[in-house]
Design an enzyme around this catalytic site. Structure first.
Site, PDB file in Angstrom:
ATOM      1  CB  CYS A  52     -63.439  -8.733 -73.172  1.00 15.27           C
ATOM      2  SG  CYS A  52     -62.259  -7.433 -72.851  1.00 15.27           S
TER       3      CYS A  52
ATOM      4  NE  ARG B 168     -66.122 -12.092 -77.273  1.00 17.34           N
ATOM      5  CZ  ARG B 168     -67.014 -11.541 -78.081  1.00 17.34           C
ATOM      6  NH1 ARG B 168     -67.389 -12.176 -79.153  1.00 17.34           N
ATOM      7  NH2 ARG B 168     -67.526 -10.367 -77.821  1.00 17.34           N
TER       8      ARG B 168
ATOM      9  CD1 TRP C 202     -57.391  -7.246 -77.847  1.00 13.63           C
ATOM     10  CD2 TRP C 202     -58.450  -5.340 -77.399  1.00 13.63           C
ATOM     11  NE1 TRP C 202     -56.924  -6.292 -78.717  1.00 13.63           N
ATOM     12  CE2 TRP C 202     -57.559  -5.109 -78.468  1.00 13.63           C
ATOM     13  CE3 TRP C 202     -59.226  -4.267 -76.942  1.00 13.63           C
ATOM     14  CZ2 TRP C 202     -57.427  -3.870 -79.093  1.00 13.63           C
ATOM     15  CZ3 TRP C 202     -59.085  -3.025 -77.565  1.00 13.63           C
ATOM     16  CH2 TRP C 202     -58.193  -2.847 -78.627  1.00 13.63           C
TER      17      TRP C 202
ATOM     18  CG  ASN D 117     -67.233  -7.773 -74.128  1.00  9.58           C
ATOM     19  OD1 ASN D 117     -66.340  -7.008 -74.492  1.00  9.58           O
ATOM     20  ND2 ASN D 117     -68.040  -8.378 -74.962  1.00  9.58           N
ATOM     21  N   GLY D 118     -66.808  -4.623 -72.685  1.00  8.09           N
ATOM     22  CA  GLY D 118     -67.359  -3.341 -73.135  1.00  8.09           C
ATOM     23  C   GLY D 118     -66.575  -2.184 -72.537  1.00  8.09           C
TER      24      GLY D 118
ATOM     25  CD  GLU E 278     -58.962  -8.576 -96.615  1.00  5.06           C
ATOM     26  OE1 GLU E 278     -59.005  -7.426 -96.146  1.00  5.06           O
ATOM     27  OE2 GLU E 278     -59.079  -9.583 -95.902  1.00  5.06           O
TER      28      GLU E 278
ATOM     29  CE  LYS F  75     -56.852 -10.890 -93.644  1.00  3.00           C
ATOM     30  NZ  LYS F  75     -58.241 -10.632 -93.495  1.00  3.00           N
TER      31      LYS F  75
ATOM     32  CD  GLU G  57     -55.520  -9.356 -89.988  1.00  2.00           C
ATOM     33  OE1 GLU G  57     -56.050  -9.021 -88.937  1.00  2.00           O
ATOM     34  OE2 GLU G  57     -56.168  -9.619 -91.016  1.00  2.00           O
TER      35      GLU G  57
ATOM     36  CG  HIS H 153     -47.927  10.733-108.484  1.00  2.00           C
ATOM     37  ND1 HIS H 153     -47.618  11.778-109.333  1.00  2.00           N
ATOM     38  CD2 HIS H 153     -48.690   9.871-109.206  1.00  2.00           C
ATOM     39  CE1 HIS H 153     -48.202  11.566-110.505  1.00  2.00           C
ATOM     40  NE2 HIS H 153     -48.848  10.410-110.457  1.00  2.00           N
TER      41      HIS H 153
ATOM     42  CE  LYS I 294     -63.250 -13.699 -86.530  1.00  2.00           C
ATOM     43  NZ  LYS I 294     -62.491 -13.566 -87.779  1.00  2.00           N
TER      44      LYS I 294
HETATM   45  C1  F6R Z   1     -58.949  -8.466 -90.514  1.00  2.00           C
HETATM   46  C2  F6R Z   1     -60.167  -8.472 -89.745  1.00  2.00           C
HETATM   47  C3  F6R Z   1     -60.724  -7.172 -89.323  1.00  2.00           C
HETATM   48  C4  F6R Z   1     -62.255  -7.202 -89.371  1.00  2.00           C
HETATM   49  C5  F6R Z   1     -62.808  -5.909 -88.776  1.00  2.00           C
HETATM   50  C6  F6R Z   1     -64.317  -5.866 -88.846  1.00  2.00           C
HETATM   51  O1  F6R Z   1     -58.568  -9.762 -90.861  1.00  2.00           O
HETATM   52  O2  F6R Z   1     -60.707  -9.504 -89.440  1.00  2.00           O
HETATM   53  O3  F6R Z   1     -60.214  -6.126 -90.079  1.00  2.00           O
HETATM   54  O4  F6R Z   1     -62.658  -7.365 -90.688  1.00  2.00           O
HETATM   55  O5  F6R Z   1     -62.401  -5.805 -87.444  1.00  2.00           O
HETATM   56  O6  F6R Z   1     -64.892  -6.915 -88.127  1.00  2.00           O
HETATM   57  P1  F6R Z   1     -66.382  -7.327 -88.368  1.00  2.00           P
HETATM   58  O7  F6R Z   1     -66.501  -7.881 -89.745  1.00  2.00           O
HETATM   59  O8  F6R Z   1     -66.686  -8.340 -87.306  1.00  2.00           O
HETATM   60  O9  F6R Z   1     -67.213  -6.078 -88.222  1.00  2.00           O
END
Ligand code: F6R
Length: 604
Positions: A2, A27, A72, A96-97, A477, A481, A484, A500, A599
């Site tokens: 948010c 956000r 969000w 927000n929260g 990772e 990527k 997502e 396995h 984000k």
């Molecule tokens: C994936 C991604 C998330 C963040 C995770 C932690 O591309 O961006 O998995 O890495 O939400 O976020 P931060 O680093 O802000 O704590």
């Protein structure tokens, strides 16, 4: 999670709110709304979906006071009714929260005659503030009482119907900054919302609140005692928030990786070993490290574990932050807990830091955002210098996290005398060359190899990543990527574990991406590649120019330069980021704002 924005000042409120929300959209982006005052009356406009939908609905009018929100969803589905702002009585808020005790509060407020149209905790917060305001006839007193009654996290922008000369801001455990302009002031969840208007800002600590008029701001402690606050200036790197001609923030941010590496790493090596030893905490006090974080940050931690254990001979555990609190972790004053977070606001990571502190551990944050909650909560902070990262899928911030971890591994190895001087020099030389090598990797030629592979992958439903040890961490990772942003189901497996169980999923043309950058285990992974190949898999091999041989078990290859093992994971992740990007492009996905994500995850 948010985004909130607020404005008081000149007659351009609607524009400031809408522009601000657009730059906070990363956000959260399932619904949005604004409240603004015009000709002595408050109007609220809300809409489901992205800010453009809201913008089309807003009736253009002159206004000099307002608040806005991009959501969000946590409590209640993403629809128009649940979107913010919420008004109860004389109080209108954006939030927000998460208000944890909203259920109990709601029951009490219902008995007092309050009615609720939405399912949100925010409407309950608005009603509580209204009730307290009615009881005290003083908004500052109402805020003090509100903060005592509320449990959970909040950053709130507030307008009171009796006083359209002020905007109020309060916060606990959710980010909020106040921007200072000339005869105008702002509140925002993050820098991009206000950077085009001002470079001066103030951060509120938890419990503090502010009464903001167009030419004055009064700051209060949680008990309403007035306090003075320091005015800060945004960094240059925070100032660059545009796409700079790239079609997406994600691509721009990948192309910023050489610069990110330089900015993050070079200050630690400017005077060779001396600066690296002096600019980091003394790790020799600890007998073990626990790294925590979420998502990509946790994956960076897994890479860091390999590097620190392998090069510095120090034991490292990695715990997903959301699991941290539920585990019996053996933490004491000889443990260093490293929390990794780009935003510095991830609720689970912050909670893990607080638990680690309670148990007597020292804490170190690897953080990208100055003044963020985790940066303030940890004893030591090493900042990554990735600048603003706007795309929801992290790329350059992840690369910066791994870069700091490789510096930590080198620092400990130097102190532990695990590494010869000549090797240290070789690493420094490699570090100086790395940005140029990354640039070359991002060249047209390599991009077209990756685009070609993306064409082969984009219409598959399942894609597997395999690798061993540090290569497995890279696979995790790469797989995250891909899934997502492209919405293709993808999983990462330790290559030796396939037979396995998972190998039963491999059939003709199943795409498998194998990562082989670690010489010690290359042969073993190649054997596993042969196992999937003989079951019909279509194999893409990501390896380096030292390990690249004429294997007869691969269909496509991506070759990265062979660099020192402390730096190899930094360069090797880049093709996987690009691959995810181009696959998602071919599938027509919303690259920078993938569905259901946000984000900064400020809820646990
Ligand atoms: C994936 C991604 C998330 C963040 C995770 C932690 O591309 O961006 O998995 O890495 O939400 O976020 P931060 O680093 O802000 O704590």
């Amino acid at each position: 999670m948010c985004g909130i924005i607020g404005y008081i000042g000149k007659e351009r409120c609607q524009d400031v709110l809408i522009n601000g929300l657009k730059s906070l959209e990363y956000r959260g982006y399932d619904s949005a709304g604004i409240a603004y005052v015009t000709q002595g009356k408050l109007f609220i406009t809300k809409e489901q979906g992205k800010i453009n939908n809201l913008e089309n609905l807003v009736k253009k009018t002159k206004s000099s006071l307002g608040i806005g929100h991009t959501r969000w969803a946590t409590h209640g589905i993403p629809n128009k009714i649940n979107s913010h702002p919420h008004k109860q009585g004389k109080i209108t808020i954006v939030h927000n929260g998460i208000i944890e005790n909203y259920d109990t509060l709601k029951k009490d407020l219902l008995q007092l005659g309050y009615e609720f149209t939405s399912e949100t905790d925010t409407e309950v917060a608005a009603a509580l503030l209204d009730k307290l305001y009615k009881e005290t006839n003083n908004i500052e007193k109402a805020i003090v009482l509100f903060q005592k009654e509320i449990k959970g996290a909040y950053a709130i922008g507030l307008i009171v119907d009796d006083d359209y000369e002020h905007l109020y801001a309060l916060k606990k455990a959710s980010p909020l900054i106040i921007g200072l302009g000339d005869n105008e002031n702002y509140i925002a969840s993050d820098v991009p919302a206000i950077i085009q208007y001002t470079s001066k800002y103030v951060t509120l600590n938890d419990g503090e609140f502010a009464k903001i008029s167009k030419n004055d701001i009064v700051y209060y402690r949680s008990d309403a005692k007035e306090i003075k606050k320091k005015v800060n200036i945004f960094d240059n790197d925070e100032a660059s928030c545009g796409k700079n001609g790239y079609p997406h923030f994600m691509l721009k941010e990948i192309y910023e990786e050489p610069e990110t590496f330089k900015n993050t790493v070079y200050p630690y090596i400017e005077n060779g070993s001396t600066s690296l030893l002096e600019k980091m905490p003394d790790f020799s006090k600890y007998d073990k490290i626990i790294i925590t974080g979420c998502g990509s940050a946790m994956h960076a931690g897994l890479v860091g574990k390999s590097l620190i254990e392998e090069c510095a001979n120090m034991p490292v555990l990695v715990e997903i932050a959301s699991e941290f609190r539920y585990k019996k972790l053996f933490i004491d004053d000889k443990t260093l807990v490293i929390a990794i977070s780009q935003s510095g606001e991830t609720a689970d990571t912050l909670a893990a830091v607080n638990i680690a502190k309670e148990k007597g551990a020292d804490t170190l944050g690897i953080i990208n955002r100055k003044d963020s909650s985790i940066a303030r909560a940890t004893k030591y902070v090493l900042y990554t210098k990735a600048g603003m990262e706007i795309a929801v899928a992290t790329t350059k911030a992840y690369l910066a996290q791994v870069s700091i971890l490789s510096l930590i591994a080198l620092n400990i190895a130097m102190k532990n005398k695990q590494i010869m001087d000549s090797e240290i020099q070789e690493i420094f030389e490699n570090m100086k060359k790395l940005p140029v090598q990354i640039d070359a990797l991002l060249s047209n030629q390599n991009e077209s190899i990756i685009k070609n592979i993306a064409h082969k992958l984009y219409n598959h439903d399942h894609i597997f990543f395999i690798g061993r040890n540090i290569d497995y961490a890279l696979c995790m990772e790469g797989s995250l990527k891909l899934k997502e942003i492209s919405y293709i189901h993808s999983d990462a497996y330790p290559a030796g574990e396939l037979k396995h169980g998972t190998i039963s999923l491999i059939e003709k043309d199943t795409p498998v991406i194998a990562v082989v950058t670690d010489e010690k285990i290359a042969d073993k992974t190649i054997s596993n590649i042969k196992e999937v190949k003989s079951r019909g898999a279509s194999v893409t091999l990501l390896t380096n120019d030292l390990l690249d041989k004429d294997y007869d078990c691969t269909d496509y290859k991506i070759i990265v330069p062979n660099v020192h093992k402390l730096l190899e994971p930094i360069i090797a992740i880049i093709p996987l980021q690009l691959l995810a990007y181009y696959v998602a492009i071919l599938r027509g996905c919303d690259i920078d704002q993938p569905k259901n994500l946000a984000k900064s995850v400020t809820v646990e």
